[in-house]
Design an enzyme around this catalytic site. Structure first.
Site, mmCIF file in Angstrom:
data_model
loop_
_atom_site.group_PDB
_atom_site.id
_atom_site.type_symbol
_atom_site.label_atom_id
_atom_site.label_comp_id
_atom_site.label_asym_id
_atom_site.label_seq_id
_atom_site.Cartn_x
_atom_site.Cartn_y
_atom_site.Cartn_z
ATOM 1 N N HIS B 16 21.939 35.866 15.987
ATOM 2 C CA HIS B 16 21.144 36.308 14.765
ATOM 3 C C HIS B 16 22.000 37.502 14.072
ATOM 4 O O HIS B 16 23.003 38.078 14.170
ATOM 5 C CB HIS B 16 19.673 36.773 15.160
ATOM 6 C CG HIS B 16 19.615 38.281 15.817
ATOM 7 N ND1 HIS B 16 18.752 38.997 16.208
ATOM 8 C CD2 HIS B 16 20.663 39.134 16.415
ATOM 9 C CE1 HIS B 16 18.883 40.095 16.748
ATOM 10 N NE2 HIS B 16 20.241 40.199 16.644
ATOM 11 N N CYS B 35 23.842 45.562 13.061
ATOM 12 C CA CYS B 35 23.233 44.291 13.196
ATOM 13 C C CYS B 35 23.130 43.487 12.056
ATOM 14 O O CYS B 35 22.804 42.447 12.067
ATOM 15 C CB CYS B 35 21.843 44.500 13.911
ATOM 16 S SG CYS B 35 21.800 45.354 15.634
ATOM 17 N N HIS B 41 25.667 38.028 15.260
ATOM 18 C CA HIS B 41 26.250 38.159 16.629
ATOM 19 C C HIS B 41 25.221 37.497 17.547
ATOM 20 O O HIS B 41 24.225 37.061 16.704
ATOM 21 C CB HIS B 41 26.442 39.593 16.869
ATOM 22 C CG HIS B 41 25.036 40.569 16.572
ATOM 23 N ND1 HIS B 41 24.519 40.849 15.270
ATOM 24 C CD2 HIS B 41 23.875 40.850 17.576
ATOM 25 C CE1 HIS B 41 23.422 41.312 15.432
ATOM 26 N NE2 HIS B 41 23.005 41.509 16.878
ATOM 27 N N HIS B 43 23.109 37.376 21.567
ATOM 28 C CA HIS B 43 22.513 37.886 22.678
ATOM 29 C C HIS B 43 22.188 36.998 23.696
ATOM 30 O O HIS B 43 21.797 35.898 23.629
ATOM 31 C CB HIS B 43 21.243 39.044 22.339
ATOM 32 C CG HIS B 43 21.398 40.063 21.730
ATOM 33 N ND1 HIS B 43 21.978 41.130 21.688
ATOM 34 C CD2 HIS B 43 21.093 40.165 20.271
ATOM 35 C CE1 HIS B 43 22.073 41.833 20.713
ATOM 36 N NE2 HIS B 43 21.450 41.304 19.727
ATOM 37 N N ASP B 81 16.854 28.283 22.245
ATOM 38 C CA ASP B 81 18.367 28.615 22.852
ATOM 39 C C ASP B 81 19.496 28.153 22.345
ATOM 40 O O ASP B 81 19.551 26.683 21.625
ATOM 41 C CB ASP B 81 17.829 27.779 24.333
ATOM 42 C CG ASP B 81 19.086 28.423 25.284
ATOM 43 O OD1 ASP B 81 19.638 29.501 25.135
ATOM 44 O OD2 ASP B 81 19.278 27.300 26.144
ATOM 45 N N HIS B 82 20.575 28.796 22.283
ATOM 46 C CA HIS B 82 21.816 28.576 21.604
ATOM 47 C C HIS B 82 21.469 28.207 20.044
ATOM 48 O O HIS B 82 22.416 27.545 19.639
ATOM 49 C CB HIS B 82 22.423 27.299 22.277
ATOM 50 C CG HIS B 82 23.153 27.787 23.641
ATOM 51 N ND1 HIS B 82 22.431 27.866 24.590
ATOM 52 C CD2 HIS B 82 24.301 28.283 23.987
ATOM 53 C CE1 HIS B 82 23.218 28.455 25.661
ATOM 54 N NE2 HIS B 82 24.403 28.426 25.319
ATOM 55 N N GLU B 127 16.234 42.248 24.840
ATOM 56 C CA GLU B 127 17.500 41.719 24.139
ATOM 57 C C GLU B 127 18.699 42.089 24.530
ATOM 58 O O GLU B 127 19.688 41.360 24.660
ATOM 59 C CB GLU B 127 17.398 42.489 22.572
ATOM 60 C CG GLU B 127 18.436 42.051 21.600
ATOM 61 C CD GLU B 127 18.183 43.005 20.469
ATOM 62 O OE1 GLU B 127 17.750 42.254 19.435
ATOM 63 O OE2 GLU B 127 18.793 44.161 20.595
#
Lengths: 146, 157
Positions: B16, B35, B41, B43, B81-82, B127
């Protein structure tokens, strides 16, 4: 003026290892297999359980404690650890002969054994959390619906 | 009926960038700090799902874990996811995909997949190991009865 004693939650953990099997004797072998999957394997399997007991209450002005942790340890030792540690729950404990020892039922059963002994002058049992693995736990707060 | 809360932990990864496209770079940089850096980037998130129900007298379970796993798979693993959260989240709860926005978006998607009479009780999204976000749903008071502290001045007998 009535003062309100501050309520503090105290949590103590204990660990035990036990075997169990998910099996309803009223059902056929096929149905047990279908509903419970590998948890129904005939000889059982085991977990490293972690049980967390949380007591809530006001702080005793004489000791600075909600409850003496030694008291929780003694109750856990007598009611949980000495009975369950390194045992096969279904085979060795009478309460699991006709009740499936799921994580949910273990939370209720542990509550029922220890709650009466944890009713002190300043405190009462607030929560039993039992972790079957780091990724799965059940909690019971003594809550009942009609 | 005795009411039990069951919590299962899941993991997923996502990218994100905390950035509101309706504002300029300077505002975003001021509010979101690093951020908001342009490349984004990611998590390793953990999601704890807590459901509330009474154990079935025949199975001792409040629901089959497979049903919970299937709900989480359909919402989280298949859609988030991913993925890049800036792309996959709606803007309903905010322009930037913060973990608050993510958890608010997850709630209704998971809630409708939890088989009745069991209900979704709580979501916790971490996170990082330092940042955790918790949501108990939109109802005015879904507080666990046990969480209500003892009435003032009372003590157990």
């Amino acid at each position: 003026m009535i003062s309100t004693p501050a309520q503090v939650h105290v949590t103590r953990k204990a660990r035990f290892s036990a075997a169990h099997r998910y099996h309803n004797p009223a059902w056929s072998a096929e149905k047990n297999r279908e509903v419970f999957g590998p948890c129904n394997n005939p000889f059982g399997h085991g977990h490293n359980y972690e049980v967390e007991v949380t007591v809530v209450g006001s702080v005793d002005p004489a000791t600075g404690m909600v409850i003496n942790l030694r008291e929780i340890d003694k109750i856990l030792q007598e009611e949980v650890i000495s009975r369950m540690d390194h045992r096969h729950l279904n085979e060795e404990l009478p309460e699991w002969r006709h009740r499936v020892p799921t994580t949910e039922n273990l939370a209720i059963a542990i509550w029922e054994r220890i709650a009466p002994r944890l009713l002190g002058g300043y405190s009462r049992l607030f929560r039993v959390r039992i972790c079957e693995s780091p990724d799965l736990y059940a909690e019971y707060f003594g809550e009942e619906t009609p | 009926m005795k009411v039990v809360y069951l919590t299962r932990t899941y993991r997923f990864n996502a990218g994100h960038r905390l950035f509101d496209p309706g504002r300029d770079e300077a505002w975003n940089r001021e509010v979101f700090g690093k951020c908001s850096l342009p490349g984004g980037h990611g998590h390793n998130y953990t999601l704890e799902v807590t459901v509330r129900g009474s154990p079935d007298p025949e199975t001792g379970q409040i629901l089959k874990l497979e049903a919970l796993d299937a709900a989480v798979a359909a919402v989280v693993h298949d859609r988030i996811d991913h993925r890049n959260l800036n792309e996959v989240l709606s803007k309903t709860h905010g322009p930037a995909p913060t973990t608050e926005v993510l958890i608010l978006e997850l709630w209704p998607l998971l809630d409708r997949l939890i088989p009745a009479p069991v209900s979704l009780h709580r979501l916790i999204v971490a996170e990082t190991t330092k940042n955790t976000f918790e949501y108990h749903g939109p109802a005015p008071c879904q507080e666990t009865p046990g969480f209500v502290s003892m009435p003032p001045g009372t003590r157990a007998q």
